[in-house]
Design a protein around this motif. Structure first.
Motif, short mmCIF file in Angstrom:
data_model
loop_
_atom_site.label_atom_id
_atom_site.label_comp_id
_atom_site.label_asym_id
_atom_site.label_seq_id
_atom_site.Cartn_x
_atom_site.Cartn_y
_atom_site.Cartn_z
N GLN A 178 -1.01 1.24 -6.32
CA GLN A 178 -2.06 -0.05 -7.36
C GLN A 178 -3.06 -0.45 -6.05
O GLN A 178 -2.74 -1.63 -6.79
N TRP A 179 -2.99 0.12 -4.91
CA TRP A 179 -3.99 -0.82 -4.05
C TRP A 179 -5.24 -0.59 -3.71
O TRP A 179 -5.62 0.84 -3.56
N PRO A 180 -6.07 -1.54 -3.77
CA PRO A 180 -7.51 -1.10 -3.47
C PRO A 180 -8.11 0.09 -2.86
O PRO A 180 -7.28 -0.22 -1.52
N LYS A 181 -9.33 0.55 -2.84
CA LYS A 181 -9.75 1.47 -1.97
C LYS A 181 -8.72 2.71 -1.67
O LYS A 181 -8.44 3.40 -0.78
N GLN A 182 -7.69 2.74 -1.77
CA GLN A 182 -6.58 3.57 -2.03
C GLN A 182 -5.97 4.78 -3.45
O GLN A 182 -4.18 5.03 -3.65
N ASP A 183 -6.86 4.88 -4.21
CA ASP A 183 -6.20 5.67 -5.37
C ASP A 183 -6.12 6.92 -5.33
O ASP A 183 -4.82 7.53 -5.39
N LYS A 184 -6.64 7.93 -4.09
CA LYS A 184 -5.71 9.05 -3.82
C LYS A 184 -4.72 9.34 -2.84
O LYS A 184 -3.66 9.03 -3.79
N GLU A 185 -4.59 8.08 -2.00
CA GLU A 185 -2.83 7.95 -1.99
C GLU A 185 -2.19 7.45 -3.06
O GLU A 185 -0.86 8.04 -2.51
N TRP A 186 -2.40 7.34 -3.73
CA TRP A 186 -0.98 6.32 -5.06
C TRP A 186 -1.16 7.60 -5.56
O TRP A 186 -0.43 7.54 -5.89
N PRO A 237 1.14 -1.48 0.17
CA PRO A 237 0.19 -0.31 -0.07
C PRO A 237 0.90 1.52 -0.03
O PRO A 237 2.03 1.33 1.00
N PRO A 238 0.13 2.18 -0.90
CA PRO A 238 -0.35 2.03 -1.28
C PRO A 238 -0.48 2.13 -2.79
O PRO A 238 -1.17 2.28 -4.51
#
Length: 596
Positions: free
Chosen positions: A306-314, A303-304
């Motif tokens: 290409q992690w699920p539900k972490q689009d903004k952090e990525w 994380p983050p």
């Protein structure tokens, strides 16, 4: 006096039944639990049986008297053993003390040291059933369970290949959360994008390292990785790493700079380290940038990315990297690889990142608050960059330009290198120090200067933690430039490591570690320093101390008090100055049943 005669039904309006007794007992036990856990009563009751063993912290005068007697050699008994529940004690990372501090930016998980008068003067015992550590290289794959009988990681992370219990051992298959099949295939994948082999990359930092299987696996590639993690719920992960013979250090990225110089590491790695790199206006990414050498590589896995539900952090993480001109090498699944530029003027960005001004010393990092500005790289003209500095092992003996922090620094560097080659040969051949044998793997140099002692051990199967005292010239950058590792530290405080983690501890000029610079006045005392050395040293480990004959005589008087067997030796032939050398062995003692 007359007694009122009441009928039975009036005498006891509420009959006590079995349920009433059970309820009363339950509430009494709850009350007792709260008294023991959340009030000083619990601590005082737990300590009541130990007071004969310890110098009470409530009586500093008694402690001062004992220290004075020990320094004069007038206390003829060994210092008492600490209680059995202190076998893993780290004074500056005490969860009971630090849990009361602020959670903001993980302040409570950083170093917070007690004052000497608040610290019992006692020797940390080994745990029950402790055995002399498994020798390197077997220790990379197995250690004695009884040396640190903490099953939490094996129970929780065994399915990810971290470690498992088997008979009298803990075994380490080499896995991690992001590489459950082992670090070797993961490193092979990274090798498609960055030069793992060939000596281009030498110094690495592994953040949130677990039991340091990643760093342990890189050793075979000639990459020296310093792995760090805080003392946290994964019981003793750094202790396991050190017991395996892998370079490691207890550390938290929180409110302060990490205790390393600027441009120290050729390669920085985070595998599910969960550091919020873009939080606080990207302060943590900026700190990583301070430590990474121009042309160096940053790898973040987990994380983050290409992690699920972490689009903004990525997206934010990529934006910070672009603002600092990092070159995106690859995104491979949940792993991103960047290369730091040789120079960069930060782009316009939403994080407000700017260059630090000229007053900022990027290599000062002892209790120094994190900066929200970026260290200049353009001013160094590429002389520290990957590809410009010599490859390993040539860089070990090449005088780096940062040696010029001292007058005639290049000449000093070359003389220091020659001096320590002679001294180490004398240690081995005349003083019979077991360097170069399986008995010694983890080594510390407490007053490292340019790292000459560590450089002289290049052919031995050891790694050296080079410590540069924070009040002395800041030469740690030179140590990293030559492909070695180390930290800043002030020896009037305990070191951030577990007990029993070093096989050999070396110090040249021990008294200078406790003196005010340029003064004969002491900031702390030799007794506490020797007790701290003893805490870090493994049973049957070796201490080598060089200093004036007067200081060595004083240290020898105190050696008995910390249960060392010591000899005083002449310095090597053709060596200048007035020095003697004390060589001591820590005896292997255990708590008796009456003292535990």
């Amino acid at each position: 006096m007359a007694h009122l005669n009441l009928p039975p039904s009036k005498r006891n309006p509420r009959q006590w039944k079995l349920l009433d007794f059970i309820s009363a007992l339950f509430f009494a036990l709850v009350l007792l639990f709260f008294l023991l856990v959340f009030t000083p009563l619990g601590d005082s009751m737990a300590a009541s049986g130990r007071q004969a063993l310890l110098v009470s912290i409530s009586d500093p005068k008694q402690r001062h008297r004992l220290v004075a007697l020990l320094e004069l050699g007038r206390h003829h008994q060994p210092i008492e053993a600490c209680p059995a529940d202190s076998v893993d004690h780290m004074p500056c990372e005490d969860p009971r003390r630090n849990s009361q501090l602020s959670r903001e930016m993980n302040f409570y998980r950083e170093r917070h040291c007690p004052l000497p008068d608040e610290t019992p003067l006692c020797l940390i015992p080994p745990p029950l059933g402790y055995k002399i550590s498994v020798h390197w290289p077997e220790s990379l794959h197995k250690i004695w369970h009884s040396n640190m009988p903490h099953n939490k990681i094996a129970d929780r992370k065994g399915h990810q290949g971290w470690m498992k219990e088997q008979g009298p051992y803990f075994l380490f298959p080499g896995g991690g959360t992001m590489f459950p099949d082992g670090a070797a295939p993961y490193i092979e994948k990274l090798g498609q994008y960055i030069p793992i082999t060939g000596g281009t990359i030498r110094t690495a930092l592994d953040m949130g390292c677990g039991v340091a299987s990643f760093g342990g696996s890189l050793l075979s590639e000639g990459i020296l990785t310093l792995s760090f993690a805080p003392r946290d719920s994964h019981k003793a992960q750094i202790q396991f790493a050190l017991e395996r013979g892998v370079p490691a250090f207890v550390l938290m990225l929180g409110t302060r700079r990490l205790p390393f110089p600027t441009f120290a590491f050729d390669f920085i790695h985070c595998s599910r380290c969960l550091i919020p790199f873009t939080a606080y206006n990207a302060t943590y990414f900026i700190e990583v940038d301070r430590l990474l050498r121009p042309g160096g590589y940053l790898v973040i896995s987990g994380p983050p990315v290409q992690w699920p539900k972490q689009d903004k952090e990525w997206a934010d993480l990529q934006a910070v990297a672009r603002a600092l001109c990092y070159e995106l090498i690859a995104v491979d699944g949940n792993t991103v690889i960047w290369k730091k530029p040789d120079s960069c003027l930060p782009n316009q960005n939403e994080f407000g990142i700017e260059l630090c001004d000229e007053s900022n010393d990027p290599s000062y990092a002892w209790y120094f608050k994190l900066k929200k500005c970026v260290t200049k790289t353009s001013s160094v003209n590429g002389e520290y960059a990957i590809g410009t500095i010599p490859k390993w092992p040539d860089r070990l003996i090449t005088a780096p330009s940062r040696a010029l922090v001292l007058k005639n620094g290049i000449d000093l560097f070359e003389a220091d290198t020659r001096r320590w080659e002679r001294r180490v040969a004398y240690y081995k051949n005349t003083l019979n120090v077991k360097l170069g044998t399986p008995a010694i793997r983890n080594v510390m140099d407490m007053n490292a200067f340019f790292g000459g002692f560590a450089a002289a051990l290049k052919s031995d199967p050891v790694w050296v933690m080079n410590v540069v005292p924070a009040r002395k010239p800041l030469t740690l950058d030179v140590i990293y430039d030559r492909g070695l590792i180390g930290v800043y530290h002030d020896w009037c405080e305990p070191f951030s490591t577990y007990p029993r983690t070093y096989d050999l501890i070396h110090v040249s000029g021990i008294e200078s570690l406790i003196k005010l610079p340029g003064s004969s006045k002491s900031r702390c005392n030799l007794v506490d320093l020797m007790v701290e050395i003893d805490r870090m040293l493994r049973p049957e480990g070796t201490v080598v101390i060089r200093d004036s004959p007067e200081v060595i005589e004083k240290v020898a008087r105190m050696a008995h008090a910390v249960r060392w067997a010591a000899t005083i030796n002449d310095k090597e032939p053709n060596s200048h100055g007035r020095e003697n050398i004390l060589v001591a062995t820590k005896t292997f003692w255990q708590l008796t049943s009456s003292s535990s």
